[in-house]
Design a protein around this motif. Structure first.
Motif, PDB file in Angstrom:
ATOM      1  N   PHE A 142       0.834  -1.203   0.000  1.00 29.38           N
ATOM      2  CA  PHE A 142       0.000   0.000   0.000  1.00 29.38           C
ATOM      3  C   PHE A 142       0.868   1.252   0.000  1.00 29.38           C
ATOM      4  O   PHE A 142       1.844   1.336   0.746  1.00 29.38           O
ATOM      5  CB  PHE A 142      -0.905   0.036   1.245  1.00 29.38           C
ATOM      6  CG  PHE A 142      -2.099  -0.888   1.161  1.00 29.38           C
ATOM      7  CD1 PHE A 142      -2.391  -1.587  -0.002  1.00 29.38           C
ATOM      8  CD2 PHE A 142      -2.933  -1.038   2.263  1.00 29.38           C
ATOM      9  CE1 PHE A 142      -3.483  -2.433  -0.076  1.00 29.38           C
ATOM     10  CE2 PHE A 142      -4.034  -1.887   2.202  1.00 29.38           C
ATOM     11  CZ  PHE A 142      -4.303  -2.584   1.035  1.00 29.38           C
ATOM     12  N   CYS A 143       0.484   2.214  -0.813  1.00 25.08           N
ATOM     13  CA  CYS A 143       1.245   3.464  -0.840  1.00 25.08           C
ATOM     14  C   CYS A 143       0.880   4.286   0.393  1.00 25.08           C
ATOM     15  O   CYS A 143      -0.242   4.277   0.872  1.00 25.08           O
ATOM     16  CB  CYS A 143       0.999   4.242  -2.125  1.00 25.08           C
ATOM     17  SG  CYS A 143      -0.416   5.325  -2.094  1.00 25.08           S
ATOM     18  N   ASN A 144       1.869   5.001   0.880  1.00 20.58           N
ATOM     19  CA  ASN A 144       1.745   5.725   2.133  1.00 20.58           C
ATOM     20  C   ASN A 144       0.608   6.744   2.135  1.00 20.58           C
ATOM     21  O   ASN A 144      -0.052   6.943   3.142  1.00 20.58           O
ATOM     22  CB  ASN A 144       3.075   6.447   2.394  1.00 20.58           C
ATOM     23  CG  ASN A 144       3.102   7.184   3.705  1.00 20.58           C
ATOM     24  OD1 ASN A 144       2.930   6.594   4.758  1.00 20.58           O
ATOM     25  ND2 ASN A 144       3.301   8.487   3.644  1.00 20.58           N
ATOM     26  N   TRP A 145       0.383   7.406   0.967  1.00 23.42           N
ATOM     27  CA  TRP A 145      -0.459   8.595   0.975  1.00 23.42           C
ATOM     28  C   TRP A 145      -1.927   8.294   0.781  1.00 23.42           C
ATOM     29  O   TRP A 145      -2.772   9.004   1.313  1.00 23.42           O
ATOM     30  CB  TRP A 145       0.039   9.582  -0.087  1.00 23.42           C
ATOM     31  CG  TRP A 145       1.468   9.879   0.134  1.00 23.42           C
ATOM     32  CD1 TRP A 145       2.528   9.328  -0.544  1.00 23.42           C
ATOM     33  CD2 TRP A 145       2.044  10.709   1.143  1.00 23.42           C
ATOM     34  NE1 TRP A 145       3.703   9.780  -0.025  1.00 23.42           N
ATOM     35  CE2 TRP A 145       3.436  10.633   1.011  1.00 23.42           C
ATOM     36  CE3 TRP A 145       1.497  11.512   2.133  1.00 23.42           C
ATOM     37  CZ2 TRP A 145       4.300  11.332   1.845  1.00 23.42           C
ATOM     38  CZ3 TRP A 145       2.362  12.206   2.957  1.00 23.42           C
ATOM     39  CH2 TRP A 145       3.744  12.115   2.808  1.00 23.42           C
ATOM     40  N   CYS A 146      -2.238   7.307  -0.033  1.00 25.50           N
ATOM     41  CA  CYS A 146      -3.649   7.030  -0.277  1.00 25.50           C
ATOM     42  C   CYS A 146      -4.089   5.738   0.416  1.00 25.50           C
ATOM     43  O   CYS A 146      -4.854   5.764   1.359  1.00 25.50           O
ATOM     44  CB  CYS A 146      -3.938   6.954  -1.770  1.00 25.50           C
ATOM     45  SG  CYS A 146      -3.926   8.577  -2.542  1.00 25.50           S
ATOM     46  N   THR A 147      -3.589   4.616  -0.058  1.00 23.88           N
ATOM     47  CA  THR A 147      -4.186   3.361   0.378  1.00 23.88           C
ATOM     48  C   THR A 147      -3.807   2.990   1.813  1.00 23.88           C
ATOM     49  O   THR A 147      -4.644   2.484   2.554  1.00 23.88           O
ATOM     50  CB  THR A 147      -3.827   2.241  -0.612  1.00 23.88           C
ATOM     51  OG1 THR A 147      -3.956   2.745  -1.932  1.00 23.88           O
ATOM     52  CG2 THR A 147      -4.755   1.061  -0.448  1.00 23.88           C
ATOM     53  N   TYR A 148      -2.553   3.253   2.202  1.00 22.58           N
ATOM     54  CA  TYR A 148      -2.186   2.961   3.589  1.00 22.58           C
ATOM     55  C   TYR A 148      -3.030   3.824   4.532  1.00 22.58           C
ATOM     56  O   TYR A 148      -3.540   3.352   5.549  1.00 22.58           O
ATOM     57  CB  TYR A 148      -0.694   3.232   3.822  1.00 22.58           C
ATOM     58  CG  TYR A 148      -0.178   2.634   5.121  1.00 22.58           C
ATOM     59  CD1 TYR A 148       0.324   1.341   5.157  1.00 22.58           C
ATOM     60  CD2 TYR A 148      -0.208   3.361   6.307  1.00 22.58           C
ATOM     61  CE1 TYR A 148       0.782   0.776   6.343  1.00 22.58           C
ATOM     62  CE2 TYR A 148       0.234   2.808   7.499  1.00 22.58           C
ATOM     63  CZ  TYR A 148       0.735   1.514   7.510  1.00 22.58           C
ATOM     64  OH  TYR A 148       1.168   0.956   8.679  1.00 22.58           O
ATOM     65  N   THR A 149      -3.210   5.068   4.159  1.00 20.47           N
ATOM     66  CA  THR A 149      -4.040   5.979   4.956  1.00 20.47           C
ATOM     67  C   THR A 149      -5.490   5.496   4.974  1.00 20.47           C
ATOM     68  O   THR A 149      -6.170   5.591   5.989  1.00 20.47           O
ATOM     69  CB  THR A 149      -3.968   7.391   4.359  1.00 20.47           C
ATOM     70  OG1 THR A 149      -2.601   7.700   4.123  1.00 20.47           O
ATOM     71  CG2 THR A 149      -4.542   8.417   5.292  1.00 20.47           C
ATOM     72  N   ALA A 150      -5.946   4.978   3.831  1.00 19.35           N
ATOM     73  CA  ALA A 150      -7.312   4.450   3.776  1.00 19.35           C
ATOM     74  C   ALA A 150      -7.453   3.245   4.702  1.00 19.35           C
ATOM     75  O   ALA A 150      -8.471   3.082   5.382  1.00 19.35           O
ATOM     76  CB  ALA A 150      -7.663   4.055   2.345  1.00 19.35           C
ATOM     77  N   ALA A 151      -6.412   2.401   4.750  1.00 21.82           N
ATOM     78  CA  ALA A 151      -6.455   1.248   5.648  1.00 21.82           C
ATOM     79  C   ALA A 151      -6.463   1.719   7.104  1.00 21.82           C
ATOM     80  O   ALA A 151      -7.121   1.122   7.959  1.00 21.82           O
ATOM     81  CB  ALA A 151      -5.263   0.334   5.381  1.00 21.82           C
ATOM     82  N   ASP A 152      -5.741   2.808   7.370  1.00 25.51           N
ATOM     83  CA  ASP A 152      -5.803   3.408   8.707  1.00 25.51           C
ATOM     84  C   ASP A 152      -7.217   3.899   9.005  1.00 25.51           C
ATOM     85  O   ASP A 152      -7.728   3.726  10.104  1.00 25.51           O
ATOM     86  CB  ASP A 152      -4.835   4.593   8.800  1.00 25.51           C
ATOM     87  CG  ASP A 152      -3.432   4.165   9.191  1.00 25.51           C
ATOM     88  OD1 ASP A 152      -3.204   2.941   9.320  1.00 25.51           O
ATOM     89  OD2 ASP A 152      -2.568   5.041   9.360  1.00 25.51           O
ATOM     90  N   LEU A 153      -7.809   4.512   7.992  1.00 33.58           N
ATOM     91  CA  LEU A 153      -9.174   5.029   8.173  1.00 33.58           C
ATOM     92  C   LEU A 153     -10.155   3.893   8.455  1.00 33.58           C
ATOM     93  O   LEU A 153     -11.033   4.016   9.304  1.00 33.58           O
ATOM     94  CB  LEU A 153      -9.613   5.806   6.922  1.00 33.58           C
ATOM     95  CG  LEU A 153     -11.033   6.374   6.957  1.00 33.58           C
ATOM     96  CD1 LEU A 153     -11.161   7.456   8.022  1.00 33.58           C
ATOM     97  CD2 LEU A 153     -11.432   6.937   5.605  1.00 33.58           C
ATOM     98  N   ALA A 154      -9.959   2.784   7.737  1.00 42.17           N
ATOM     99  CA  ALA A 154     -10.811   1.621   8.005  1.00 42.17           C
ATOM    100  C   ALA A 154     -10.679   1.222   9.466  1.00 42.17           C
ATOM    101  O   ALA A 154     -11.659   0.878  10.124  1.00 42.17           O
ATOM    102  CB  ALA A 154     -10.415   0.460   7.091  1.00 42.17           C
ATOM    103  N   GLY A 155      -9.451   1.310   9.991  1.00 39.79           N
ATOM    104  CA  GLY A 155      -9.219   0.993  11.394  1.00 39.79           C
ATOM    105  C   GLY A 155      -9.903   1.976  12.316  1.00 39.79           C
ATOM    106  O   GLY A 155     -10.634   1.598  13.226  1.00 39.79           O
ATOM    107  N   VAL A 156      -9.690   3.264  12.045  1.00 41.88           N
ATOM    108  CA  VAL A 156     -10.287   4.296  12.887  1.00 41.88           C
ATOM    109  C   VAL A 156     -11.818   4.171  12.856  1.00 41.88           C
ATOM    110  O   VAL A 156     -12.489   4.387  13.853  1.00 41.88           O
ATOM    111  CB  VAL A 156      -9.827   5.695  12.408  1.00 41.88           C
ATOM    112  CG1 VAL A 156     -10.540   6.794  13.172  1.00 41.88           C
ATOM    113  CG2 VAL A 156      -8.328   5.837  12.588  1.00 41.88           C
ATOM    114  N   SER A 157     -12.349   3.798  11.688  1.00 38.09           N
ATOM    115  CA  SER A 157     -13.803   3.639  11.569  1.00 38.09           C
ATOM    116  C   SER A 157     -14.268   2.278  12.059  1.00 38.09           C
ATOM    117  O   SER A 157     -15.455   1.971  11.956  1.00 38.09           O
ATOM    118  CB  SER A 157     -14.241   3.813  10.112  1.00 38.09           C
ATOM    119  OG  SER A 157     -13.518   4.816   9.478  1.00 38.09           O
TER     120      SER A 157
END
Lengths: 668, 171
Positions: free
Chosen positions: B19-34
């Protein structure tokens, strides 16, 4: 092994309260971690990011001579810097730290505790393999140009610009409309204090214009942004105003003199409720007080055959310049504050509200202009036929909290609807019905305001509007300007009945949404948008004004719906972030840049066209590629493409990634 | 080989996700936060840009036991590094053909554009890929490799003879 000497890994597993410890078996993971090759110590702690957690790490480095640190906790995007700093203060290179994201990518997304315990082990094992190949790296320092671009001249942009200018920094404030002021300049009173918006805003607008540290460019747009934190080159397009700002004194005689005796074109500032001439200023208190010529309608610009009385009355001042062309200027700035604001939902999208169909259906922003003493009617609320409304419906949540339109709550509509109810009652003594679905009064003084307004005899009806239809269909021979009443139909959910209320005027409390061109702006500045299209902040709680692009900050409603106090507070925060960057004078960049191993490079040049930053050049003498580290942003595209494997990337070395991959997969 | 993930459970596909740091890794983080829930089979490797993903990493993952490889990058036009994702896309096309030649079903390699705000897309993509891989079964590339090696070994003499004959002919 590249490093001389023994690798001594310390592994720290964070409980994160119960966020991690509540799902996985920490003791099992820790015991497993201890068995991994190179691991000297494995510990677990309730909150690794806390002071005692970081102390634990520092102390272990000192006591046990650890030279690699693994922290299994949350996302590196959140706390990598925290643990790198802790390691550095403990005496080892910060890039010997590796984070393992077992919270966002682990316990928060997986429910199977047993499986997740195993997954955590896999992830820790991968990190333990990876850190063997870590190297000591140094951060690059870039100098920061001590100036800032603020994009957008609403209250957010104004406040941010003034804050930074007062701190002695050079600020460029760019606004695309002919005047600064933004939406706040259109409002009449502000909730909950009922301050007159103009009275608190216009002094700040004037302060912007007269501030020696602010360069104000209205009627201008950002065309292009290049560079990186501390060193942005921004190309500004100044649209032709056809009047020279430096020569105009703001006497407005030219507007008087225009061959159009009456205004004929919809006035943007009054949302088309009044007409303006082809030469105009948006509103009397506009800053700068310089008219603008509308090229589409000015006879001189269209046909060249005009008596040009405007030029004549300007006389010696010679402020007119019909030959003006768009001007492009490059400015150098160290930081950028985006304060591009919002637009309101267009209620014509929802047909049953009758907006655009019935003349007596208004949006709240239109009503703000009608109610405003400097508005098109001088503050008299009258219907198009001249009558004063006797009964008014205010409809909340228009386009907001609606799966089909904008899902989000626009945050300000409840409060401004109550404000408008109060003002309408004061001005017209009409009977007011507010149709709401939930009353939301968050924030300081808001609940008190709600109580005050609700005790003023305003009907508060809980129910979504189902239909707006005409009470009497106007007969064909009825005078054209007579406006019939409309009936509001809604279910009153508190009494459980359908209600049909005939009203003279409907006010639609439209929600807030991103500017129509927010996506273009986002691209120009290389930032992201969240769902809905508002600009995405770096972290919703801990970095609400930062973006993922270093040096670009967000202020106001471009980040999400906000009222004026929140906007001003955030603008101040964005300004202080930009200031702390500029005042430091430098910024440290991550050292994850690419570099060439010259003895392996064949000089094939295939990497040259891959770099979007032209950081790679070909050294003719050596016949090898060369990378300028100052230009390299560390994407690693060239690294993955080099046929001989001679380009490598710090922090993302092949060895590091391959050992991580193999570590992850090494389970039965 | 160390065992950590419980083996007692039924076979689950292993996915390595770059996963790229800026989009998809962040999106995976968002999935976690959500707190979105998704199949736990994926192991995420963070890179700064999807452009950094060397095809060699993907092959290496397959060789070392991955049943699927997922690449997550920014949507076209949104790359933090302007165009790294376009380079990834081209490499992806080439690599898929190579994988097919190697007898690896091309569906085992997936490229998805997931922006930082699309936490739900991370969930959907991973769940979808897991379901698909489950119907396809394990890759078992090592078994194949052993088989290929054995075939080659048995045919080696004939192969070498043909080769040398051809070489002689061309000489």
């Amino acid at each position: 092994m590249k490093q001389n000497g023994e690798i001594r890994i310390g592994i720290y597993i964070c409980h994160c309260g119960s966020n991690i410890a509540g799902v996985i078996d920490i003791q099992k993971v820790r015991t497993y971690a201890e068995t991994l090759p190179g691991v000297y110590i494995a510990r677990d702690y309730k909150y690794m990011c806390s002071d005692p957690g970081q102390d634990l790490l520092r102390q272990d480095i000192a006591d046990h001579g650890l030279n690699r640190i693994i922290v299994a906790s949350c996302s590196p995007l959140l706390h990598e810097q925290t643990f790198r700093r802790a390691a550095e203060s403990g005496g080892i290179n910060p890039y010997f730290v590796q984070m393992v994201n077992i919270r966002e990518h682990g316990t928060w997304v997986h429910t199977d505790g047993e499986y997740m315990t195993g997954k955590a082990m896999d992830m820790i094992r991968a990190a333990a393999r990876r850190v063997f190949y870590h190297e000591a790296l140094e951060r690059k320092r870039v100098t920061v140009t001590p100036s800032v671009l603020v994009l957008g001249g609403g209250i957010a942009g104004i406040h941010a610009a003034l804050t930074m200018a007062n701190a002695g920094k050079q600020v460029y404030l760019v606004e695309r409309e002919p005047s600064i002021g933004g939406h706040m300049a259109q409002f009449d009173k502000t909730f909950p204090t009922l301050d007159c918006a103009a009275c608190i805003l216009t002094p700040k607008m004037t302060a912007v214009r007269s501030h020696p540290n602010i360069t104000l460019w209205t009627w201008a747009e950002v065309e292009k942004v290049e560079g990186f934190i501390g060193n942005y080159t921004v190309t500004i397009k100044r649209k032709p105003r056809y009047i020279r700002e430096d020569l105009c004194v703001g006497c407005m005689e030219c507007i008087e003199a225009c061959v159009y005796k009456e205004g004929r074109f919809p006035d943007e500032f009054n949302l088309g409720l009044s007409k303006r001439k082809p030469i105009y200023i948006p509103f009397p208190q506009a800053v700068p007080p310089v008219p603008v010529v509308d090229a589409e309608h000015c006879i001189h610009l269209k046909t060249g055959r005009c008596k040009d009385i405007c030029v004549e009355v300007c006389g010696e001042r010679k402020a007119f310049d019909f030959d003006q062309k768009a001007e492009y200027l490059d400015i150098q700035v160290g930081a950028i504050v985006l304060a591009t604001g919002f637009t309101t939902f267009d209620p014509a999208n929802i047909q049953y509200y009758g907006y655009g169909k019935y003349q007596n259906v208004y949006t709240a922003l239109e009503l703000e202009r009608l109610i405003n003493a400097s508005g098109p009617t001088g503050g008299k609320v009258v219907l198009p036929d001249g009558r004063m409304p006797q009964r008014v419906a205010i409809v909340h949540c228009v386009g907001s909290r609606n799966e089909n339109y904008n899902r989000w709550c626009s945050k300000v509509c409840c409060m401004y609807s109550l404000k408008l109810a109060h003002l309408m009652q004061e001005k017209t003594n009409a009977e007011i019905f507010n149709f709401y679905i939930d009353m939301r009064a968050p924030g300081k003084g808001m609940e008190e305001f709600y109580n005050r307004v609700s005790s003023e005899g305003i009907h508060l009806v809980r129910g979504r509007i189902a239909d707006v239809y005409p009470e009497i269909l106007p007969t064909p021979d009825a005078p054209k300007d007579v406006v019939g009443r409309v009936v509001i139909q809604a279910e009153d959910t508190l009494i459980g009945r359908i209600r049909k209320i005939p009203v003279d005027m409907v006010i639609l409390s439209t929600g807030l949404q991103p500017q129509d061109d927010a996506d273009d702006v986002r691209r120009i500045f290389n930032i992201s948008c969240s769902t809905g299209g508002f600009f995405l902040e770096r972290h919703p709680k801990l970095a609400p004004v930062n973006t993922f692009t270093d040096g670009i900050f967000l202020a106001g409603a471009c980040q999400g719906p906000k009222d004026i106090p929140d906007t001003v507070a955030q603008a101040g925060a964005a300004a202080s972030e930009a200031l702390s960057l500029i005042d430091a004078g430098f910024f440290e960049l991550e050292p994850n840049t690419a570099y060439i191993q010259e003895d392996v490079c064949s000089g094939c040049k295939s990497c040259l066209p891959l770099c979007p930053y032209t950081a790679i050049t070909y050294d003719v003498e050596k016949m090898k590629a060369a990378i300028n580290e100052a230009l390299c942003k560390g994407c690693g595209t060239c690294v993955a493409s080099c046929p001989s494997g001679s380009i490598r990337q710090h922090l993302f070395e092949d060895d590091e990634l391959l050992s991580e991959i193999r570590g992850l997969l090494e389970y039965a | 080989m160390q065992q950590s993930t419980p083996a007692a459970q039924e076979w689950r596909p292993r996915i390595i996700a770059f996963f790229c740091n800026w989009c998809t890794y962040t999106a995976a983080d968002l999935a976690g936060v959500s707190r979105l829930k998704y199949a736990p089979n994926t192991r995420i490797v963070r890179v700064m840009c999807s452009g950094r993903i060397d095809p060699q990493f993907i092959l290496d993952a397959f060789v070392h036991g991955a049943d699927g490889v997922l690449i997550g990058g920014c949507h076209p036009g949104d790359c933090h590094y302007t165009e790294g994702n376009y380079k990834t896309l081209r490499r992806h096309h080439l690599l898929r053909r190579m994988l097919m030649d190697m007898g690896i079903d091309e569906r085992r390699l997936r490229l998805e554009w997931i922006s930082a705000s699309e936490g739900d897309k991370v969930r959907d993509v991973i769940n979808g890929m897991v379901t698909e891989l489950q119907t396809m079964g394990p890759l078992a590339l090592n078994d194949n490799m052993t088989r290929f090696d054995a075939e080659l070994e048995s045919d080696l003499d004939t192969y070498l003879v043909t080769l040398s004959t051809k070489e002689v002919e061309h000489a």
